[in-house]
Design a protein around this motif. Sequence first.
Motif, mmCIF file in Angstrom:
data_model
loop_
_atom_site.group_PDB
_atom_site.id
_atom_site.type_symbol
_atom_site.label_atom_id
_atom_site.label_comp_id
_atom_site.label_asym_id
_atom_site.label_seq_id
_atom_site.Cartn_x
_atom_site.Cartn_y
_atom_site.Cartn_z
ATOM 1 N N GLU A 656 1.140 -1.248 -0.254
ATOM 2 C CA GLU A 656 0.054 0.290 -0.061
ATOM 3 C C GLU A 656 0.720 0.960 -0.024
ATOM 4 O OE1 GLU A 656 -0.420 -2.602 1.365
ATOM 5 O OE2 GLU A 656 -2.141 -3.707 1.671
ATOM 6 N N THR A 657 1.326 1.269 0.254
ATOM 7 C CA THR A 657 2.903 2.373 0.415
ATOM 8 C C THR A 657 3.903 2.468 -0.135
ATOM 9 O OG1 THR A 657 3.516 1.810 2.934
ATOM 10 C CG2 THR A 657 4.756 3.484 2.145
ATOM 11 N N VAL A 658 4.014 1.629 -1.059
ATOM 12 C CA VAL A 658 4.361 1.469 -2.723
ATOM 13 C C VAL A 658 3.251 2.386 -3.482
ATOM 14 C CG1 VAL A 658 5.201 0.795 -4.352
ATOM 15 C CG2 VAL A 658 6.245 -0.385 -2.070
ATOM 16 N N ASP A 659 2.532 1.817 -3.362
ATOM 17 C CA ASP A 659 1.049 2.273 -4.828
ATOM 18 C C ASP A 659 0.975 4.199 -3.883
ATOM 19 O OD1 ASP A 659 0.210 0.246 -5.725
ATOM 20 O OD2 ASP A 659 -0.770 -0.357 -4.264
ATOM 21 N N LEU A 660 0.832 4.077 -2.594
ATOM 22 C CA LEU A 660 0.659 5.357 -2.215
ATOM 23 C C LEU A 660 1.656 6.617 -2.825
ATOM 24 C CD1 LEU A 660 -0.004 7.294 0.977
ATOM 25 C CD2 LEU A 660 1.340 7.686 0.039
ATOM 26 N N ILE A 661 2.574 5.973 -3.220
ATOM 27 C CA ILE A 661 3.973 7.001 -3.273
ATOM 28 C C ILE A 661 3.908 7.172 -4.960
ATOM 29 C CG2 ILE A 661 6.727 7.375 -3.911
ATOM 30 C CD1 ILE A 661 6.471 5.584 -0.949
ATOM 31 N N LYS A 662 4.182 6.468 -5.468
ATOM 32 C CA LYS A 662 3.378 6.107 -6.736
ATOM 33 C C LYS A 662 2.619 6.777 -7.684
ATOM 34 C CE LYS A 662 4.205 1.982 -9.249
ATOM 35 N NZ LYS A 662 4.352 0.504 -9.279
ATOM 36 N N LYS A 663 1.566 7.094 -7.208
ATOM 37 C CA LYS A 663 0.217 7.190 -7.101
ATOM 38 C C LYS A 663 0.250 9.371 -6.976
ATOM 39 C CE LYS A 663 -4.445 7.748 -6.675
ATOM 40 N NZ LYS A 663 -5.936 7.582 -5.423
ATOM 41 N N ALA A 664 1.284 9.447 -5.980
ATOM 42 C CA ALA A 664 1.456 10.795 -5.718
ATOM 43 C C ALA A 664 2.737 11.346 -6.851
ATOM 44 C CB ALA A 664 2.036 11.196 -4.825
ATOM 45 N N GLY A 665 2.983 10.102 -7.800
ATOM 46 C CA GLY A 665 4.084 10.906 -8.696
ATOM 47 C C GLY A 665 5.449 10.396 -8.196
ATOM 48 N N ALA A 666 5.887 9.724 -7.363
ATOM 49 C CA ALA A 666 7.448 9.638 -6.782
ATOM 50 C C ALA A 666 7.825 8.264 -6.727
ATOM 51 C CB ALA A 666 7.476 10.242 -5.599
ATOM 52 N N THR A 667 9.064 8.098 -7.020
ATOM 53 C CA THR A 667 8.912 7.056 -7.052
ATOM 54 C C THR A 667 9.748 6.180 -5.975
ATOM 55 O OG1 THR A 667 10.152 7.983 -9.193
ATOM 56 C CG2 THR A 667 11.480 5.613 -7.225
ATOM 57 N N PRO A 668 8.796 4.983 -5.187
ATOM 58 C CA PRO A 668 9.305 4.679 -3.422
ATOM 59 C C PRO A 668 10.866 3.704 -3.521
ATOM 60 C CG PRO A 668 7.769 2.878 -5.287
ATOM 61 C CD PRO A 668 8.403 4.173 -5.624
ATOM 62 N N VAL A 688 10.211 -4.527 -5.915
ATOM 63 C CA VAL A 688 10.627 -4.341 -6.932
ATOM 64 C C VAL A 688 10.174 -4.291 -7.887
ATOM 65 C CG1 VAL A 688 12.540 -4.758 -9.270
ATOM 66 C CG2 VAL A 688 13.356 -4.475 -6.763
ATOM 67 N N ARG A 689 9.068 -5.627 -7.877
ATOM 68 C CA ARG A 689 8.221 -6.131 -8.896
ATOM 69 C C ARG A 689 6.865 -5.189 -9.012
ATOM 70 N NH1 ARG A 689 8.065 -11.344 -11.391
ATOM 71 N NH2 ARG A 689 5.713 -11.591 -10.766
ATOM 72 N N LEU A 690 6.877 -4.341 -7.836
ATOM 73 C CA LEU A 690 5.870 -3.556 -7.290
ATOM 74 C C LEU A 690 5.830 -2.378 -7.176
ATOM 75 C CD1 LEU A 690 4.443 -5.264 -3.665
ATOM 76 C CD2 LEU A 690 3.193 -5.737 -6.331
ATOM 77 N N GLY A 691 7.462 -2.033 -8.205
ATOM 78 C CA GLY A 691 7.738 -0.577 -8.152
ATOM 79 C C GLY A 691 8.967 0.483 -7.226
ATOM 80 N N ILE A 692 9.866 -0.351 -6.167
ATOM 81 C CA ILE A 692 10.848 -0.421 -6.203
ATOM 82 C C ILE A 692 11.651 0.218 -6.870
ATOM 83 C CG2 ILE A 692 12.650 -0.308 -3.822
ATOM 84 C CD1 ILE A 692 9.953 0.250 -2.832
ATOM 85 N N ARG A 693 13.001 0.793 -6.312
ATOM 86 C CA ARG A 693 13.934 1.402 -8.265
ATOM 87 C C ARG A 693 14.946 1.812 -6.618
ATOM 88 N NH1 ARG A 693 11.034 -1.577 -10.057
ATOM 89 N NH2 ARG A 693 10.159 -1.101 -12.410
ATOM 90 N N GLY A 694 14.985 1.768 -5.320
ATOM 91 C CA GLY A 694 16.413 1.571 -4.972
ATOM 92 C C GLY A 694 15.679 1.809 -3.364
ATOM 93 N N LYS A 695 17.049 1.129 -2.562
ATOM 94 C CA LYS A 695 17.329 0.637 -1.267
ATOM 95 C C LYS A 695 18.779 0.767 -0.573
ATOM 96 C CE LYS A 695 17.111 -3.362 1.568
ATOM 97 N NZ LYS A 695 18.430 -3.743 2.209
ATOM 98 N N ILE A 782 6.168 -15.005 -1.328
ATOM 99 C CA ILE A 782 6.191 -13.807 -0.344
ATOM 100 C C ILE A 782 5.154 -13.142 -0.772
ATOM 101 C CG2 ILE A 782 8.104 -11.972 -0.918
ATOM 102 C CD1 ILE A 782 9.762 -13.901 -2.636
ATOM 103 N N GLU A 783 5.513 -12.386 0.928
ATOM 104 C CA GLU A 783 4.504 -12.005 1.737
ATOM 105 C C GLU A 783 4.704 -9.857 0.815
ATOM 106 O OE1 GLU A 783 1.621 -12.303 2.922
ATOM 107 O OE2 GLU A 783 1.966 -14.414 2.749
ATOM 108 N N ASP A 784 4.231 -9.216 0.734
ATOM 109 C CA ASP A 784 4.154 -7.554 0.147
ATOM 110 C C ASP A 784 4.398 -7.328 1.655
ATOM 111 O OD1 ASP A 784 1.569 -7.897 0.360
ATOM 112 O OD2 ASP A 784 1.354 -7.341 -1.556
ATOM 113 N N ASP A 785 3.734 -7.580 3.219
ATOM 114 C CA ASP A 785 3.784 -7.043 4.024
ATOM 115 C C ASP A 785 4.971 -7.473 5.236
ATOM 116 O OD1 ASP A 785 2.978 -5.516 6.393
ATOM 117 O OD2 ASP A 785 0.841 -6.299 6.539
#
Length: 822
Positions: A656-668, A688-695, A782-785
């Motif tokens: 949900e956090t990944v989706d929130l950030i992407k929806k706002a136009g930022a990169t998670p 990463v499959r959900l949209g994460i691009r860094g760690k 793999i759980e996404d939470d």
Amino acid sequence: MEQLRRVLVTVLTAILVSSAGPLLWAQEVQAAPKEGVRQFNFAPEKAPDVPGFVKVSGKSVYDKKVGYGWANLEGELQTGMWERQRGTSWEYAGNLNLASRYGPDDLARSYASGPATFALDLQPGKYEVWVLSGDWGLLEYIPREPYKIMVEGATAYDFKMTAEEFYREFETPVLEDDLTQTDVWRRYVEPRFKWSSVVVDVTDGQLNVNVEGGRRDLTVFNYVGDYAITETRSGPKVCFTGALNALVVMPAGQDAVTGLQEIDRIDRWRQQDFAKKWPLRRGAKTELEPPAADLARGYTVYFPNPLRPVRPEHRDTSTRRTISLRATPGEYVPVTFAVYAVRDMGRTTVSVSHLSWFSEAASAHHGNASLIPFAEVKTGVVRYVAKPVGRRDPAWQPGPDMIVPTDSWDIRGDLAKQFWLTIHVPEEVLPVKHSGTITLKPEKAPPTKIDLELQVLPFRLERPTHLAIGMTYFSPLQYSYFAEERFWKRMEAEFADMRRHNMTSIQYTGIRMDDYDRMDKAFALYRKAGFEQPVNLLESYGAMCRLRRNGIPWETEQFHTEYVDFVRKFLDEAKRRNWPPIIIDFGDEFTNSAQEEFGAKLARNLKKIPDIVTGADSNGYKEVTLMAPEVDIVAFNNGWDGPKGVNRGKRLLKKETVDLIKKAGATPWLVNIAKDRFSNGYWLWKMVRLGIRGKMEWMYRSYNGMPWNSFDAKPMRGHLVYPGPNGTAVPTLRYEWMRMGLDDLAYLYTLEKTVEEARKDPARKAAVAKADAFIRELDGMIEDDMNKYRGKDRSKYVWPVERYDEVRNQVIDLILELRGTN
């Protein structure tokens, strides 16, 4: 005569200490001194009292009625404590510092420095005077600047340290375990707190004592930047070199024994105080009755999973005698095994042969491509260090930590010990099975041989270099102390080490942003190391802190104007000097100070700078929601409620956090979530499959204290990587687990790339379908939470350690099948 007396003192001290042994912790020692002995400890007023000692604080101005005190204090007395250091305190007058820090015991934790003179009224005569000098520093007190403690004009203690002596201490790994209170006392306390004595003749009825050393050289801060928390930023405005912790005065006798007995009594009390403040709590032993053959041999050999660290009390055995591995060219492969010493094994050596192909004819034909030389195998031993037990309790116990580069260790009886070898598979080597032998040779027991097999795979890993993977990195400021050349060489070596551990970026801090010339050198080394992703500049937040320290509150329009102008000039300079791409990582967890709205406003103002790329590390739901529409990159961890409870239990490490950030136009991105294999491998792949691009993870190496002293600076606050000699880096288990996880990520990325390539070939349709099914199945496993892996029901979700390599081998088999190779 004085030289002879000093020799006698040294010898008798050694005898007294060595004879004390474990009894140091068994008997209660009386703190009161003998009649005629005067004892003083130098400490701020708020520091703990020490039984049997008279505290001398900044308020102890000389008074003839009491007969002691500071004779020549200058200026008004100022007091304070260090930022984020509870229980510490300091006092400052124009020629005096008094400091109280964590310390090993209540006597050694505090000290005085500066040219102020302490005066003590005495009857005329000869006196034996002892001084205690030392400090467990936070940052800048790493003993390097010379100083003396003067008593009646005579030198009681003279400290000097050359560059080579300093770096030998700073870089030399400790080749012993922290197992007992006596171990840690003799290893970490005694060398840092030295007793020294002198006999003086008091003729005028007053003994005078002072520390002769001048002001500290604070140019070190040119190499630590504005982000790091240092003593002087919340401490006294002037710092003096040296440390006078305690003073013991007694009439001079006919021999040195009386004084030594007093010092020995004080040290016995100190050791008891240390044991009370930092108690040892041992872990429960694993029950095991070794097989008869192992009992006769004197030790067992077993093969723990690399993710299951061996503790001192661990017991196990195994009949297995072969380690089998698979790896790609260029990969770093861990090899680990352990022993349980039924009795003392003595100095135990491990060696590894070449790993070669079975066929002699093939070896002759292919030359070096047919073998992996033993030089590519680095041997190491997992060292037990003092590790904290519990969250609030300062207790400690021996725990596995760094992998010390050595081929031998003294293994005590009734102790488990883990060996860790790392094989670097050469880039040009035949994709066949290579075999060799590990030989374990104890000094006091028969040797053991372990067969080693490494199947080199016929493909290379494709790494996801489009992801920004890195760690927070502080410049190695200690290497600037004696020569700047060492500083840059160490930075270059540590950048190279991070690259070997699959990092594509760093979160950088350690040089002020307006120190353009030094930034230029740092970024040149960054390019040279080959990092594929932009520099994530955490020092951007440090620059904000500097403006505030200079009297410009963050809430003012002046701050916003000056900071934005500062960043604009920096980015103009970056363009002019052709630096690597830079992310202005100005947001450092505004949740912690309930300043989320301020962070969002600053982000909007920064966006007025053309082409700027901004980032923010966020650790609260409110902060994420406010920052995501305003910055380019939002890095998040699991978050917390904040000081005002605004986040109401909302946790962030989920889809949900990944989706929130992407929806706002930022990169998670992710930040500071864990240093383990799962978080850096399979779970990161899922995200990463959900949209994460860094760690990014905190942090590569601390900037505080002497790294090989487990109690120095912030006690038991260990590093992820320790400095070794000649530019080497000494890894911890967690650091190697991170590399293993990033290798898992690379294997999965290679599988995905191979699948896409194989889709073009109708003949591989079945293999592609099989791989697609596996990827879907793994994604579902793999759980996404992340909270499911950490909550009260985590046993339902946490992977057994065996599963990691099982999945890795499935991935390898699928890649081979897709490639049509065995």
